[in-house]
Design a protein around this motif. Structure first.
Motif, short mmCIF file in Angstrom:
data_model
loop_
_atom_site.label_atom_id
_atom_site.label_comp_id
_atom_site.label_asym_id
_atom_site.label_seq_id
_atom_site.Cartn_x
_atom_site.Cartn_y
_atom_site.Cartn_z
N GLU A 1 1.93 1.53 -3.45
CA GLU A 1 0.82 2.10 -4.37
C GLU A 1 0.59 3.73 -4.07
O GLU A 1 0.41 4.30 -5.17
CB GLU A 1 -0.42 1.37 -3.69
N GLN A 2 0.78 4.21 -2.88
CA GLN A 2 0.43 5.66 -2.47
C GLN A 2 1.76 6.32 -3.00
O GLN A 2 1.26 7.48 -3.97
CB GLN A 2 0.55 5.78 -0.98
N GLN A 3 2.97 6.02 -3.19
CA GLN A 3 4.18 6.73 -3.70
C GLN A 3 4.11 6.55 -5.42
O GLN A 3 4.00 7.66 -5.82
CB GLN A 3 5.29 6.08 -3.57
N GLU B 1 1.47 9.28 -6.09
CA GLU B 1 1.87 10.55 -6.08
C GLU B 1 2.61 10.67 -7.40
O GLU B 1 2.54 12.00 -8.05
CB GLU B 1 2.76 10.68 -4.78
N ARG C 1 0.84 -1.30 -0.04
CA ARG C 1 -0.25 -0.10 0.11
C ARG C 1 0.91 1.26 -0.09
O ARG C 1 0.50 2.27 -0.67
CB ARG C 1 -0.93 -0.06 0.98
N LEU C 2 2.11 1.24 0.69
CA LEU C 2 2.98 2.43 0.55
C LEU C 2 3.48 2.59 -0.91
O LEU C 2 3.43 3.71 -1.40
CB LEU C 2 4.04 2.23 1.68
#
Length: 530
Positions: free
Chosen positions: A136-138, A141, A133-134
């Motif tokens: 995916e978030q990066q 962005e 999920r990290l």
């Protein structure tokens, strides 16, 4: 005379319709003609405990810390982590499990954890999927920034196109045009390049239509993870006739290497050069038993056998509260492992490229000499199991998928351990440890189908013991009482088991219309069960 022998001697003319009387007059109901019934299955078979030594080195401390803090089986975190880390590697690097052939396996896995409600399955999985999920978030962005640059480039492209188009129009005006103006204007127009929208890099998704999932896979040929909290609800949905396309797409994505094309009016053609899908989720014991039973009976197309990381551990009777901070060093190392693998350089780890495999070739590693010997020996034993005529067909089909599973797990462990060059014996031994562990859990899942039937069968025997069912009863007669646990198709499942284990015999009655079936009760069965 026993109660059942007395029943056998009764005149059934007063108890049954005429068509049953005719059939029963031909039946020998004394105990001498019946074999001793076989014992019904009892409980679930034991399963192996997970040895943390089979977990990748850089993840082991993090995973044991999560399991300890949640007071949950380490099996839950281990299964989720192996599928997650495999989805990150995906098609970035593959393994060729033989020394010379082009047999290739890529690193996507399908898995599911089985546990009762309230066993903290979902919170544990959420914690393990944190690195994905990290990422995916990066990626989201970075994609947002790239889209800003793309939108500016697209506006500039439109302005340049309008200006260049105006030049072409002016060059086409015979009053103002000069020799060479048209060629120069055309050259300026042709030199303008339309910007391409940036692909959205994805690592995980939970709910997407098959068409949308196809578009995501097109932009992410290395692969991604489909995570569903209640996984078998998705599988049941895919079983519906109108979802045949989605089912076919997922089955294609399981191999991780095949091309798939959507042709749709309105959407046009979407060609996915390589569909690589990892799948993971959770379910409850009753749901997995029901799904496996229906899948084997109605479809048996190998869908359930693709759930290779399928674990069903025992749950400790005592829950222990652990209130402490997470192991920050272990967590940092684990997240670093995910980061390293998502950006892995195939050339840097010594992967080869097959020049004849085409533009979508996947870089690959092979086993080193010691690891190759270990895998080859394992393969001989595996093939003997798969070909064993006494092995239930569903278990043989499941084990046959281990041919590709074990090389995949060996490669995952090798790369997650920070290895480079040929896959070594250490990683291969870890994968072989997974094989023994997963086989035990797989056998529990299939045994649960018989265990559920045995539970219904025992309920039917209790009704016989109580005198609620007489000799020559029918399934319809049993169902209409609506006794607890004895409704619908469960009755049929229990009766089938009682016939198979010689507690009952079934006889078909020709009535001139639709045949009916009645069940004879084994007198010896009553004596054993009474």
């Amino acid at each position: 005379m026993t109660k059942m022998e007395a029943l056998a001697a009764l005149d059934f003319a007063d108890l049954m319709p005429d068509e049953r009387r005719a059939a029963l007059s031909k039946a020998t109901l004394t105990g001498d003609t019946w074999p001793n019934p076989s014992p019904l299955p009892t409980g679930l078979p034991p399963v192996p405990e997970l040895d943390p030594a089979i977990l990748p080195d850089e993840l082991r401390a993090w995973l044991t810390d999560i399991a300890d803090r949640f007071s949950a089986p380490i099996d839950y975190v281990a299964a989720a982590a192996m599928v997650a880390i495999g989805s990150v590697i995906g098609r970035r690097i593959a393994i060729r499990p033989q020394t010379q052939t082009d047999w290739t396996e890529v690193c996507n896995l399908w898995g599911c954890i089985v546990g009762p409600p309230g066993a903290l399955k979902s919170p544990v999985v959420r914690e393990v999927l944190g690195p994905l999920r990290l990422l995916e978030q990066q990626a989201a962005e970075e994609h947002a920034e790239a889209m800003q640059a793309y939108n500016f480039a697209e506006q500039l492209y439109k302005i340049k196109t309008e200006v260049a188009t105006g030049g072409v129009r002016k060059a086409l005006d015979p009053k103002n045009a000069k020799p060479g103006d048209l060629e120069a204007a055309k050259a300026r127009l042709e030199a303008i390049t339309q910007p391409t929208p940036p692909a959205a890099v994805r690592y995980i998704t939970s709910d997407a239509t098959v068409e949308k999932l196809g578009e995501i896979c097109k932009d992410n040929p290395e692969g991604l993870l489909v995570h569903r909290d209640e996984l078998l609800s998705m599988f049941s949905d895919l079983d519906r006739e109108e979802k045949a396309t989605a089912r076919g797409f997922f089955l294609t994505g399981w191999s991780g290497q095949e091309r798939y094309t959507f042709d749709r009016i309105g959407r046009g053609t979407v060609a996915v050069e390589a569909v690589n899908i990892s799948v993971f989720g959770t379910t409850q014991p009753t749901r997995v038993t029901k799904y496996v039973r229906e899948s084997l009976r109605l479809r048996d197309d190998g869908m359930v056998q693709r759930l290779q990381i399928l674990v069903w551990p025992d749950i400790g009777k005592e829950w222990v509260e652990v209130d402490r901070y997470p192991n920050s060093e272990a967590k940092k190392a684990a997240f670093g492992c995910f980061n390293r693998l998502h950006a892995i350089d195939a050339v840097a780890v010594g992967a080869e490229i097959d020049a004849y495999a085409g533009p979508n070739a996947v870089p690959f590693l092979r086993f080193d000499a010691e690891a190759q010997l270990l895998f080859s020996q394992y393969r001989v034993e595996l093939e003997a199991k798969v070909r064993d005529e006494d092995m239930p067909s569903e278990i043989s089909a499941h084990l046959s998928k281990f041919r590709g599973l074990i090389p995949r797990l060996a490669l995952i462990c090798h790369l997650a351990n920070g290895g480079s060059g040929p896959v070594n014996a250490h990683a291969t031994k870890m994968a072989l440890g997974w094989s023994k562990y997963l086989e035990g859990h797989m056998r529990r899942v299939y045994a649960s189908v018989g265990g559920d039937a045995a539970d219904v069968a025992r309920k039917i025997l209790r009704r016989i013991n109580k005198g609620d069912l007489s000799q020559g009863f029918s399934a319809r007669e049993l169902k209409r009482h609506h006794w607890s646990g004895l409704t619908g198709e469960r009755v049929d499942i229990g009766l089938e088991m009682l016939v198979e284990y010689e507690w009952l015999r079934i006889r078909t009655i020709e009535t001139g219309g639709r045949p009916s079936s009645i069940f004879h009760i084994n007198p010896k069965a009553f004596e054993q069960n009474g």
